[in-house]
Design a protein around this motif. Structure first.
Motif: not given
Length: 105
Positions: A53-64, A66-71
Motif C-alpha cells: 500500500d505504501v509503495e502504491n501511494k508513493q507511486y501515485l504521489l510521484a505521478t501526481g 494521489l488526491e489526498d497527500a495525507h494518506s
C-alpha cells in the motif's frame, strides 16, 4: 459479555485404572503452535500488504495521481507499526525458545 474460550482446553476426566501413558494427552501438533503459526503468518501478511500500500501511494504521489497527500504518511505509519509488531513477535519467540533450551541443560 461473551467469553472467548479459544485458549482454554478442557480437561479430560480420569477413569479408574487408567495410567498416564494410556491417557495420551499430547496431541500430534499442539494447538498453541498452530495458533502462534497463524498469528505470525497473519503478521507477515499484514507487513506485506501495508508495504504494498505504501509503495502504491508513493507511486501515485510521484505521478501526481494521489488526491489526498495525507494518506501516504498514514500508510507509512501503518507499515512501520505492522513491521514493529512482527519483529516483536519474532523476538519474543526467540527469547522463549532460548529459555526452553536453558531449561533442558
Amino acid at each position: 459479555m461473551e467469553i472467548n474460550n479459544q485458549f482454554i482446553t478442557p480437561m479430560k476426566p480420569w477413569t479408574f485404572g487408567e495410567s498416564v501413558s494410556e491417557r495420551n494427552t499430547m496431541p500430534k501438533e499442539s494447538e498453541g503452535a498452530t495458533l502462534f503459526k497463524d498469528i505470525f503468518a497473519n503478521a507477515v501478511n499484514n507487513v506485506k500488504l501495508t508495504q504494498a500500500d505504501v509503495e502504491n501511494k508513493q507511486y501515485l504521489l510521484a505521478t501526481g495521481q494521489l488526491e489526498d497527500a495525507h494518506s501516504l504518511p498514514i500508510a507509512e505509519s501503518k507499515a512501520a507499526i505492522s513491521l514493529s509488531m512482527m519483529v516483536t513477535l519474532r523476538n519474543k519467540a526467540l527469547a522463549s525458545y532460548n529459555e526452553l533450551i536453558k531449561m533442558n541443560t
